[in-house]
Motif scaffolding. Sequence first.
Motif, PDB file in Angstrom:
ATOM      1  N   VAL A 146      -5.886  -0.470   2.907  1.00 36.78           N
ATOM      2  CA  VAL A 146      -4.943  -1.304   2.795  1.00 36.78           C
ATOM      3  C   VAL A 146      -4.237  -1.031   4.103  1.00 36.78           C
ATOM      4  O   VAL A 146      -3.636  -0.061   4.296  1.00 36.78           O
ATOM      5  N   GLU A 147      -4.124  -2.172   4.998  1.00 34.46           N
ATOM      6  CA  GLU A 147      -3.821  -1.555   6.346  1.00 34.46           C
ATOM      7  C   GLU A 147      -3.173  -2.901   7.158  1.00 34.46           C
ATOM      8  O   GLU A 147      -3.289  -4.217   6.853  1.00 34.46           O
ATOM      9  N   GLN A 148      -2.241  -2.490   7.769  1.00 37.21           N
ATOM     10  CA  GLN A 148      -1.412  -3.781   8.566  1.00 37.21           C
ATOM     11  C   GLN A 148      -0.919  -4.750   7.865  1.00 37.21           C
ATOM     12  O   GLN A 148      -1.087  -6.131   8.483  1.00 37.21           O
ATOM     13  N   ASN A 149      -0.445  -4.581   6.797  1.00 40.08           N
ATOM     14  CA  ASN A 149       0.297  -5.560   5.967  1.00 40.08           C
ATOM     15  C   ASN A 149       1.917  -5.232   6.051  1.00 40.08           C
ATOM     16  O   ASN A 149       2.281  -4.357   6.374  1.00 40.08           O
ATOM     17  N   ILE A 150       2.528  -6.297   5.922  1.00 38.58           N
ATOM     18  CA  ILE A 150       4.108  -6.346   5.983  1.00 38.58           C
ATOM     19  C   ILE A 150       4.457  -6.411   4.191  1.00 38.58           C
ATOM     20  O   ILE A 150       4.087  -7.478   3.721  1.00 38.58           O
ATOM     21  N   PHE A 151       5.138  -5.843   3.675  1.00 38.08           N
ATOM     22  CA  PHE A 151       5.624  -5.617   2.392  1.00 38.08           C
ATOM     23  C   PHE A 151       7.327  -5.815   2.642  1.00 38.08           C
ATOM     24  O   PHE A 151       7.982  -5.043   3.008  1.00 38.08           O
ATOM     25  N   GLU A 152       7.824  -7.117   2.332  1.00 33.77           N
ATOM     26  CA  GLU A 152       9.221  -7.298   2.620  1.00 33.77           C
ATOM     27  C   GLU A 152       9.740  -7.859   1.179  1.00 33.77           C
ATOM     28  O   GLU A 152       9.546  -8.846   0.675  1.00 33.77           O
ATOM     29  N   HIS A 153      11.011  -6.915   0.949  1.00 36.45           N
ATOM     30  CA  HIS A 153      11.687  -7.007  -0.364  1.00 36.45           C
ATOM     31  C   HIS A 153      10.943  -7.343  -1.535  1.00 36.45           C
ATOM     32  O   HIS A 153      11.055  -8.264  -2.438  1.00 36.45           O
ATOM     33  N   CYS A 154       9.600  -6.324  -1.568  1.00 34.00           N
ATOM     34  CA  CYS A 154       8.985  -6.426  -2.774  1.00 34.00           C
ATOM     35  C   CYS A 154       9.482  -5.557  -3.754  1.00 34.00           C
ATOM     36  O   CYS A 154       9.310  -4.259  -3.736  1.00 34.00           O
ATOM     37  N   ASN A 155      10.304  -6.256  -4.774  1.00 28.87           N
ATOM     38  CA  ASN A 155      11.276  -5.427  -5.712  1.00 28.87           C
ATOM     39  C   ASN A 155      10.817  -5.344  -7.020  1.00 28.87           C
ATOM     40  O   ASN A 155      11.467  -5.210  -8.077  1.00 28.87           O
ATOM     41  N   GLY A 156       9.416  -5.909  -7.510  1.00 31.91           N
ATOM     42  CA  GLY A 156       9.005  -6.167  -8.729  1.00 31.91           C
ATOM     43  C   GLY A 156       9.415  -5.181  -9.604  1.00 31.91           C
ATOM     44  O   GLY A 156       9.821  -5.415 -10.856  1.00 31.91           O
ATOM     45  N   GLU A 157       9.044  -4.000  -9.249  1.00 37.59           N
ATOM     46  CA  GLU A 157       9.143  -2.874 -10.296  1.00 37.59           C
ATOM     47  C   GLU A 157       9.339  -1.593  -9.085  1.00 37.59           C
ATOM     48  O   GLU A 157       9.487  -1.755  -7.956  1.00 37.59           O
ATOM     49  N   ILE A 158       9.225  -0.436 -10.020  1.00 38.86           N
ATOM     50  CA  ILE A 158       9.332   0.794  -8.978  1.00 38.86           C
ATOM     51  C   ILE A 158       8.009   1.099  -7.824  1.00 38.86           C
ATOM     52  O   ILE A 158       8.273   1.629  -7.000  1.00 38.86           O
ATOM     53  N   GLU A 159       7.065   0.350  -8.420  1.00 40.77           N
ATOM     54  CA  GLU A 159       5.809   0.502  -7.415  1.00 40.77           C
ATOM     55  C   GLU A 159       5.413  -0.674  -6.611  1.00 40.77           C
ATOM     56  O   GLU A 159       5.051  -1.679  -7.344  1.00 40.77           O
ATOM     57  N   ALA A 160       5.481  -0.724  -5.659  1.00 37.51           N
ATOM     58  CA  ALA A 160       5.047  -1.937  -4.719  1.00 37.51           C
ATOM     59  C   ALA A 160       3.539  -1.933  -4.332  1.00 37.51           C
ATOM     60  O   ALA A 160       2.724  -2.680  -4.727  1.00 37.51           O
ATOM     61  N   VAL A 161       3.118  -0.677  -4.103  1.00 34.31           N
ATOM     62  CA  VAL A 161       1.597  -0.386  -4.150  1.00 34.31           C
ATOM     63  C   VAL A 161       1.373   0.766  -5.037  1.00 34.31           C
ATOM     64  O   VAL A 161       2.084   1.813  -4.856  1.00 34.31           O
TER      65      VAL A 161
END
Length: 442
Positions: A213-228
């Motif tokens: 998993v590389e060079q991705n943007i995760f912006e305001h990913c707040n669904g739960e405690i684990e984004a990835v």
Amino acid sequence: MRKAIFFSLLCLLGTGLSATAKDYPVSSAKELSALNLKPGDRVLMKEGEWKDQQLKFKANGMKGRPIVLMSANPGKTTLNGNSTLDIDGSWLLVDGLSFIKGSLDSGEVVNFSEKSFSCRLTNTNITDYNNADDKADYTWVSLRGSHNRVDHCLFQGKSHQGVTMVVWLSEKPNYHQIDHNYFGPRPELGRNGGETIRIGTSTWSFHDSFTIVEQNIFEHCNGEIEAVSVKSGRNIIRNNLFYECKATLTLRHGNHSEVTGNYFIGNGKPGTGGVRIIGEDHRVHDNYFQDLTGTGNSAAISVMAGLPNPILVSHWQVKNAVITDNLVVNCKEPFAIAAGYRKDRYLPALNTYFAKNIIVANSDPLKWYDEKVVVKFEDNLIFSTSFSGEKGRGFELRNEQLKKSADGLFLRPGQADFKPFWKSEQVGPISFLYLNKKIIIN
């Protein structure tokens, strides 16, 4: 002359570049299913609204001659209703589709089948594909098979139960690649099942995936405690941006994964977190953490306490974690040791190595949730006015200020200015133009 033409034809055929490839315009899933596709063929989806279409893209291309499913007019083909896509075959390329404001009851919007091999989803958009019932549990992208790639796609607005993208494991490693995607805002779900990416499951967590998993943007990913959420072995999570995410990159299950070169920018937003470590033989190095406010499980770097006699879904004991060369700036809790400690979760991390990290903090950078844990500290630099250092040596105090890059990132001593990947590379679909958006670093 004839010999030259014959020789040219032989070369053309020998490289798989024969002149037999065809374009097939289609206007429905039924027309797609009726095709007998060959390597090099292209399927051109008619522009307009495709409603309630279950696309079955089943064929076998060749290396260098994929079979392509694409919009006849990029960006002008929209799938909605209960439309889905199943990618089933080898060397298949899906390019330029848009799934917008549809809804499912279960399953997945895009599925790579168990037999899929070297297939690719690119330049594709899934936005607001939500059931009115937020407990409806389905995935937007399921990656099965092996050696598949998802790149330059956009995923945003998921508000219902279920992981945005899942890598499903099997007896053999996956070797998938997830890169240059934009994962946009996902609101808090209020319960488990709101991850943005999950690699594996608890029951398969002792199998290796080898997913990158590389060079991705995760912006305001707040669904739960684990984004990835990493729930398998031997994965690499590198050079991604986690921007104001009230979630963490969690090595939840499995062993031997590497987290390197990632950026975690919190800008002081509540609950923003970094990396959480559970399991054995993980390496967390050369990452950048700034202005994160999370504590305990959501600290910048968190090493968890383990459960005795764990089952597959438990928090396993941390062993042999190597945490080196990270830069942690103005985070509320730079390093949480034995986070999650309680009477029934008390196994201490064993053989933890914390070295050559740089921490800028106005408070003690070490938070001990269990005083009995032993950590080997070595050659760390601390820019702090209140570091006590009572837990042992391995820290050098500095008084000077770190310099900043032109883009507002702090630089390590002696580090030259540079542009982070989101300033120099396209992230998301071509039409998204993420390079025109600005990441603000306070």
